[in-house]
Design a protein around this motif. Structure first.
Motif, PDB file in Angstrom:
ATOM      1  N   GLY A   8       0.849  -1.200  -0.074  1.00 19.14           N
ATOM      2  CA  GLY A   8      -0.040  -0.038   0.076  1.00 19.14           C
ATOM      3  C   GLY A   8       0.908   1.252  -0.021  1.00 19.14           C
ATOM      4  N   SER A  11      -0.780   6.949   2.284  1.00 13.79           N
ATOM      5  CA  SER A  11      -0.077   7.965   3.377  1.00 13.79           C
ATOM      6  C   SER A  11       0.690   7.340   4.208  1.00 13.79           C
ATOM      7  CB  SER A  11      -1.264   8.435   4.364  1.00 13.79           C
ATOM      8  OG  SER A  11      -2.378   9.310   3.412  1.00 13.79           O
ATOM      9  N   ILE A  31       4.577  -1.815  -2.764  1.00  9.57           N
ATOM     10  CA  ILE A  31       3.553  -2.222  -3.604  1.00  9.57           C
ATOM     11  C   ILE A  31       2.408  -1.456  -3.540  1.00  9.57           C
ATOM     12  CG2 ILE A  31       2.205  -4.182  -4.486  1.00  9.57           C
ATOM     13  CD1 ILE A  31       4.008  -6.031  -3.061  1.00  9.57           C
ATOM     14  N   GLU A  32       1.838  -0.879  -4.675  1.00 14.66           N
ATOM     15  CA  GLU A  32       0.572  -0.091  -4.647  1.00 14.66           C
ATOM     16  C   GLU A  32      -0.308  -0.759  -5.991  1.00 14.66           C
ATOM     17  OE1 GLU A  32      -1.177   2.108  -3.105  1.00 14.66           O
ATOM     18  OE2 GLU A  32      -2.518   2.218  -4.853  1.00 14.66           O
ATOM     19  N   TRP A  58     -10.961   3.581  -4.774  1.00 19.45           N
ATOM     20  CA  TRP A  58     -11.892   2.254  -4.892  1.00 19.45           C
ATOM     21  C   TRP A  58     -13.300   2.492  -4.666  1.00 19.45           C
ATOM     22  CZ3 TRP A  58      -8.869  -1.895  -4.341  1.00 19.45           C
ATOM     23  CH2 TRP A  58      -7.414  -2.120  -4.593  1.00 19.45           C
ATOM     24  N   ARG A  77     -11.656   6.184  -1.337  1.00 17.75           N
ATOM     25  CA  ARG A  77     -10.366   5.756  -0.748  1.00 17.75           C
ATOM     26  C   ARG A  77      -9.471   5.772  -2.082  1.00 17.75           C
ATOM     27  NH1 ARG A  77      -9.315   6.250   4.245  1.00 17.75           N
ATOM     28  NH2 ARG A  77     -11.179   7.586   4.193  1.00 17.75           N
ATOM     29  N   GLY A  78      -8.265   6.525  -1.818  1.00 19.19           N
ATOM     30  CA  GLY A  78      -7.319   6.653  -3.099  1.00 19.19           C
ATOM     31  C   GLY A  78      -6.769   5.042  -3.313  1.00 19.19           C
ATOM     32  N   VAL A  80      -3.869   4.845  -5.918  1.00 15.25           N
ATOM     33  CA  VAL A  80      -3.144   5.698  -6.582  1.00 15.25           C
ATOM     34  C   VAL A  80      -1.832   5.799  -5.621  1.00 15.25           C
ATOM     35  CG1 VAL A  80      -4.126   7.771  -5.628  1.00 15.25           C
ATOM     36  CG2 VAL A  80      -2.642   8.119  -7.753  1.00 15.25           C
ATOM     37  N   GLY A  82       0.327   7.637  -3.236  1.00 17.70           N
ATOM     38  CA  GLY A  82      -0.292   8.523  -2.341  1.00 17.70           C
ATOM     39  C   GLY A  82      -1.443   8.335  -1.673  1.00 17.70           C
ATOM     40  N   LEU A  87      -6.724  12.246  -2.240  1.00 21.72           N
ATOM     41  CA  LEU A  87      -8.326  12.717  -2.420  1.00 21.72           C
ATOM     42  C   LEU A  87      -8.734  13.327  -1.253  1.00 21.72           C
ATOM     43  CD1 LEU A  87     -10.021   9.219  -3.036  1.00 21.72           C
ATOM     44  CD2 LEU A  87      -9.206  10.878  -4.944  1.00 21.72           C
ATOM     45  N   ALA A  91      -6.815  19.290   5.335  1.00 19.66           N
ATOM     46  CA  ALA A  91      -6.793  19.744   6.899  1.00 19.66           C
ATOM     47  C   ALA A  91      -6.072  19.151   7.604  1.00 19.66           C
ATOM     48  CB  ALA A  91      -8.285  19.742   7.198  1.00 19.66           C
ATOM     49  N   CYS A 250       0.323  -1.615   5.060  1.00 21.44           N
ATOM     50  CA  CYS A 250       0.003  -0.153   4.935  1.00 21.44           C
ATOM     51  C   CYS A 250      -1.367  -0.114   3.756  1.00 21.44           C
ATOM     52  CB  CYS A 250       0.787   0.847   4.534  1.00 21.44           C
ATOM     53  SG  CYS A 250       2.324   0.632   5.683  1.00 21.44           S
ATOM     54  N   ALA A 253      -7.523   1.403   6.506  1.00 21.60           N
ATOM     55  CA  ALA A 253      -8.395   1.181   7.323  1.00 21.60           C
ATOM     56  C   ALA A 253      -9.380   0.142   6.891  1.00 21.60           C
ATOM     57  CB  ALA A 253      -9.148   2.238   7.946  1.00 21.60           C
ATOM     58  N   LEU A 379     -10.323 -10.278  -4.279  1.00 18.31           N
ATOM     59  CA  LEU A 379     -10.177  -9.037  -4.141  1.00 18.31           C
ATOM     60  C   LEU A 379     -11.559  -8.381  -4.772  1.00 18.31           C
ATOM     61  CD1 LEU A 379      -8.593  -6.457  -3.370  1.00 18.31           C
ATOM     62  CD2 LEU A 379      -7.108  -6.914  -5.481  1.00 18.31           C
ATOM     63  N   ASP A 479      -1.042   1.671   9.850  1.00 16.61           N
ATOM     64  CA  ASP A 479      -2.020   2.655   8.902  1.00 16.61           C
ATOM     65  C   ASP A 479      -2.894   3.091   9.734  1.00 16.61           C
ATOM     66  OD1 ASP A 479      -3.786   0.620   8.732  1.00 16.61           O
ATOM     67  OD2 ASP A 479      -3.064  -0.040   6.806  1.00 16.61           O
ATOM     68  N   VAL A 495      -1.930   9.542  11.203  1.00 14.89           N
ATOM     69  CA  VAL A 495      -1.440   8.302  10.463  1.00 14.89           C
ATOM     70  C   VAL A 495       0.052   8.511   9.902  1.00 14.89           C
ATOM     71  CG1 VAL A 495      -1.731   7.217   8.412  1.00 14.89           C
ATOM     72  CG2 VAL A 495      -3.889   7.755   9.416  1.00 14.89           C
TER      73      VAL A 495
HETATM   74  P1  FAD Z   1      -4.593   5.111   2.177  1.00 11.39           P
HETATM   75  O1  FAD Z   1      -3.769   6.443   2.186  1.00 11.39           O
HETATM   76  O2  FAD Z   1      -5.855   4.956   1.924  1.00 11.39           O
HETATM   77  O3  FAD Z   1      -3.541   4.045   1.758  1.00 11.39           O
HETATM   78  C1  FAD Z   1      -3.571   2.836   1.343  1.00 11.39           C
HETATM   79  C2  FAD Z   1      -3.146   2.490   0.084  1.00 11.39           C
HETATM   80  O4  FAD Z   1      -3.075   1.016  -0.085  1.00 11.39           O
HETATM   81  C3  FAD Z   1      -3.682   2.914  -1.003  1.00 11.39           C
HETATM   82  O5  FAD Z   1      -2.910   3.563  -2.113  1.00 11.39           O
HETATM   83  C4  FAD Z   1      -4.521   1.750  -1.684  1.00 11.39           C
HETATM   84  O6  FAD Z   1      -4.325   1.729  -3.189  1.00 11.39           O
HETATM   85  C5  FAD Z   1      -3.231   0.726  -1.368  1.00 11.39           C
HETATM   86  N1  FAD Z   1      -4.135  -0.783  -1.367  1.00 11.39           N
HETATM   87  C6  FAD Z   1      -5.148  -1.107  -0.680  1.00 11.39           C
HETATM   88  N2  FAD Z   1      -5.367  -2.425  -0.918  1.00 11.39           N
HETATM   89  C7  FAD Z   1      -4.725  -2.933  -1.652  1.00 11.39           C
HETATM   90  C8  FAD Z   1      -4.256  -4.333  -2.391  1.00 11.39           C
HETATM   91  N3  FAD Z   1      -4.898  -4.990  -2.342  1.00 11.39           N
HETATM   92  N4  FAD Z   1      -3.260  -4.128  -3.327  1.00 11.39           N
HETATM   93  C9  FAD Z   1      -2.367  -3.262  -3.498  1.00 11.39           C
HETATM   94  N5  FAD Z   1      -2.575  -1.901  -2.944  1.00 11.39           N
HETATM   95  C10 FAD Z   1      -3.555  -1.811  -2.022  1.00 11.39           C
HETATM   96  N6  FAD Z   1      -7.493  13.354   6.595  1.00 11.39           N
HETATM   97  C11 FAD Z   1      -7.194  14.511   7.222  1.00 11.39           C
HETATM   98  O7  FAD Z   1      -6.619  14.590   8.165  1.00 11.39           O
HETATM   99  N7  FAD Z   1      -7.470  15.712   6.850  1.00 11.39           N
HETATM  100  C12 FAD Z   1      -8.638  15.881   5.829  1.00 11.39           C
HETATM  101  O8  FAD Z   1      -8.770  17.102   5.288  1.00 11.39           O
HETATM  102  C13 FAD Z   1      -8.968  14.617   5.379  1.00 11.39           C
HETATM  103  N8  FAD Z   1      -9.739  14.554   4.269  1.00 11.39           N
HETATM  104  C14 FAD Z   1     -10.522  13.468   3.719  1.00 11.39           C
HETATM  105  C15 FAD Z   1     -11.238  13.564   2.294  1.00 11.39           C
HETATM  106  C16 FAD Z   1     -11.471  12.279   1.844  1.00 11.39           C
HETATM  107  C17 FAD Z   1     -12.337  12.299   0.476  1.00 11.39           C
HETATM  108  C18 FAD Z   1     -10.753  11.048   1.963  1.00 11.39           C
HETATM  109  C19 FAD Z   1     -10.783   9.794   1.230  1.00 11.39           C
HETATM  110  C20 FAD Z   1     -10.250  11.033   3.197  1.00 11.39           C
HETATM  111  C21 FAD Z   1      -9.821  12.147   4.165  1.00 11.39           C
HETATM  112  N9  FAD Z   1      -8.956  12.047   5.215  1.00 11.39           N
HETATM  113  C22 FAD Z   1      -8.756  13.343   5.712  1.00 11.39           C
HETATM  114  C23 FAD Z   1      -8.527  10.945   6.025  1.00 11.39           C
HETATM  115  C24 FAD Z   1      -6.968  10.544   5.168  1.00 11.39           C
HETATM  116  O9  FAD Z   1      -6.886  10.926   3.920  1.00 11.39           O
HETATM  117  C25 FAD Z   1      -6.734   9.101   5.552  1.00 11.39           C
HETATM  118  O10 FAD Z   1      -7.214   8.694   6.967  1.00 11.39           O
HETATM  119  C26 FAD Z   1      -5.322   8.618   5.281  1.00 11.39           C
HETATM  120  O11 FAD Z   1      -4.962   9.116   4.193  1.00 11.39           O
HETATM  121  C27 FAD Z   1      -5.293   7.038   5.552  1.00 11.39           C
HETATM  122  O12 FAD Z   1      -3.947   6.848   5.450  1.00 11.39           O
HETATM  123  P2  FAD Z   1      -3.377   5.283   5.270  1.00 11.39           P
HETATM  124  O13 FAD Z   1      -2.160   5.237   4.729  1.00 11.39           O
HETATM  125  O14 FAD Z   1      -4.045   4.457   6.382  1.00 11.39           O
HETATM  126  O15 FAD Z   1      -4.274   4.892   3.756  1.00 11.39           O
END
Ligand code: FAD
Length: 510
Positions: A8, A11, A31-32, A58, A77-78, A80, A82, A87, A91, A250, A253, A379, A479, A495
């Motif tokens: 993942g 972030s 891996i992404e 997603w 959920r992104g 991509v 990043g 997305l 803030a 990573c 959630a 998946l 994560d 995070v």
């Molecule tokens: P993510 O950043 O979602 O990363 C997970 C990664 O794993 C993704 O790139 C995904 O593609 C990859 N992945 C998942 N499954 C697989 C698989 N099977 N194979 C390969 N890759 C995979 N937070 C703030 O603090 N301020 C804000 O203003 C805010 N606004 C938000 C608005 C939106 C629309 C969204 C969607 C979220 C917002 N958040 C905000 C929340 C914040 O962006 C997330 O909590 C944070 O980015 C989560 O990080 P993470 O590393 O846990 O997951």
């Protein structure tokens, strides 16, 4: 074979790929599923509400929620490089120190207290106000506290808060959180800075010991005895195994618990129903799912044009003690936000922008807890996501209070020069039952799902206080899923701090 395989590139994954590859002797793979971002709209801060649903999302959905009038909630959920930081709304709010006290209690270690996390918060940030005891001045992520760019209607709303006795705060990222402040934003020179932009710089990407593998779908972990030997992926439909000494999950959630369940790690009954053989019983995988909701919204028709946002529409979150909005100390219970246009859930007819603004309102520490589960072994099988929104009386009562405070602020003298009349819910909505019915239709996700692989010292916890999965030797989860209880504010800063803390503790491993 890599020393570390990070699943993942969102972030947390971006932070770990950069930090763990600082040691040139450590071979790291990231891996992404998604590709590098190419859509120019991602970088435009004001476009964030409009890029959801594109091919790098997603695009999850909840099951119908009894607490919100049976509605299905879209959960972007992104997908991509990043991840969701491409997305999100940019803030940057760390949370209140008491939020992390709860983490320290859950894990039985001070490592997750605010004071021990502070170096990680500081390490991650490059604050526009410069470095200090509280702020980082030279970290990877720009955190910008805007000044004159803040929309005049948002300034009037902050002034309205002061008139209602709300303390003046100025910056969310100190030791106090209650009060009025513009949102600190992860924006530089008018452009979004994702976690990948900040951490996966050209210099980091040039490291020969870091491989960033994009367009790879991780289907499941390859388990051998009490180890994860690697991960089974497909690239353009062709299967392969990527193997590593340590595996760090990573995937976020939603993605992380689903991947564990597809791998046979989870609640045996949930796995059986999905047709997956249980390899390791960890009943709480996918449980403890919780999220912030926002009421969208308390919408006002304005008596003069509201200038378009120069930032990202929602320019100031106001955190408050529900019983006494004048109280500066302690963790908040409720939050308001001011949007420079009409912000309404799908329950209501869209309102044209230009002559409207919105006060959002929500609960900072919801007690409702839901769960998520795979719908099948693949998946591509649609997951079942049930955040159990508004299940508890605490959440319903606090939400109603948040709405009432929004109205009090909305009717303060400072907004008189803007307010023509209240469009939503409209002056006819007054009784508790009417307000509750409005909230059920108005509540939308604040996009902060957490908690589905919660860390803790108890035997039910999915990961231990060092974020290692109980029962496997070499698998960690890092994560938003490990958050045991949601902090007051948006969770991105937390995070990043979790990932920074985990990376700093990576000492006795390859
Ligand atoms: P993510 O950043 O979602 O990363 C997970 C990664 O794993 C993704 O790139 C995904 O593609 C990859 N992945 C998942 N499954 C697989 C698989 N099977 N194979 C390969 N890759 C995979 N937070 C703030 O603090 N301020 C804000 O203003 C805010 N606004 C938000 C608005 C939106 C629309 C969204 C969607 C979220 C917002 N958040 C905000 C929340 C914040 O962006 C997330 O909590 C944070 O980015 C989560 O990080 P993470 O590393 O846990 O997951």
């Amino acid at each position: 074979r890599f020393d570390v395989v990070i699943i993942g590139g969102g972030s947390a994954g971006s932070v770990l790929a950069a930090r763990l590859s600082e040691n040139p002797d450590r071979r790291v793979a990231l891996i992404e599923a998604g590709l590098e971002p190419t859509d120019p709209d991602i970088a435009q801060p004001s476009m964030w509400p409009f890029i959801q649903g594109r091919d790098y999302d997603w695009a999850y959905e909840t099951v119908p929620q009894g607490g919100t009038a049976g509605r299905v909630h879209a959960w972007p959920r992104g997908r991509v490089v990043g991840g969701s930081s491409c997305l999100h709304a940019m803030a940057h709010v760390r949370g209140h120190p008491d939020d992390f006290e709860a983490w320290a209690e859950a894990t039985g270690t001070r490592n997750w207290s605010y004071d021990r996390l502070l170096p990680a918060f500081r390490r991650s940030e490059r604050f526009s106000g410069g470095g200090s005891e509280l702020h980082g001045g030279d970290g990877p992520l720009p955190v910008w506290l805007p000044g004159e760019e803040v929309n005049p209607v948002v300034r009037a709303y902050m002034e309205a808060g002061l008139q209602r006795g709300v303390p003046s705060l100025g910056d969310h990222n100190g030791r106090r959180l209650n009060g009025t402040a513009p949102n600190a934003l992860t924006i530089r020179d008018g452009r979004r800075v994702s976690a990948a932009d900040a951490y996966l710089t050209a210099a980091v990407r040039a490291r020969p010991n870091l491989a960033i593998l994009t367009g790879l779908l991780v289907h499941r972990l390859v388990l051998e005895g009490d180890r994860a030997a690697g991960v089974a992926v497909t690239r353009a439909g062709v299967g392969e195994i990527v193997s590593g000494g340590e595996i760090v999950l990573c995937a976020g959630a939603i993605g992380s618990p689903l991947l564990l369940q597809r791998s046979g790690i989870g609640d045996p009954e949930t796995l059986r129903r999905a047709g997956v053989a249980c390899r390791l019983a960890v009943p709480e995988v996918g449980r403890n799912l919780h999220d912030h909701l926002l009421g969208a919204g308390n919408v006002y028709r304005s008596s003069r044009p509201v200038p378009p946002t120069r930032l990202q529409h929602s320019e100031s979150l106001m955190y408050l003690n529900a019983a006494d909005v004048t109280r500066p100390d302690g963790a908040p219970d409720i939050v308001l936000g001011c949007v420079t246009g009409p912000s309404v859930s799908e329950s209501f007819a869209p309102i044209a922008p230009g002559f409207a603004y919105t006060l959002l309102f929500g609960v900072t520490h919801p007690t409702s807890r839901g769960f998520l589960a795979i719908g099948g072994p693949e998946l591509s099988d649609r997951p079942l996501i049930d955040p159990a929104y508004m299940r508890t009386e605490h959440d319903r009562l606090t939400f109603r209070r948040a709405f009432e405070v929004a109205r009090e602020v909305g009717s303060a003298p400072a907004l008189e020069g803007w307010k023509a009349d209240e469009l939503l819910p409209g002056p006819g909505v007054r009784t508790a039952a009417e307000i509750d019915a409005f909230i059920a239709k108005a509540a939308i996700t604040h996009h902060h799902p957490v908690g589905t692989c919660r860390m803790g010292a108890d035997t039910g916890a999915v990961v231990d206080p060092g974020l290692k999965l109980s029962g496997l030797d070499n698998l960690s989860v890092v994560d938003a899923s490990v958050i045991p209880t949601i902090p007051s504010g948006p969770v991105h800063a937390a995070v990043l701090a979790i990932a920074e803390t985990f990376a700093a503790g990576w000492t006795d491993r390859p």
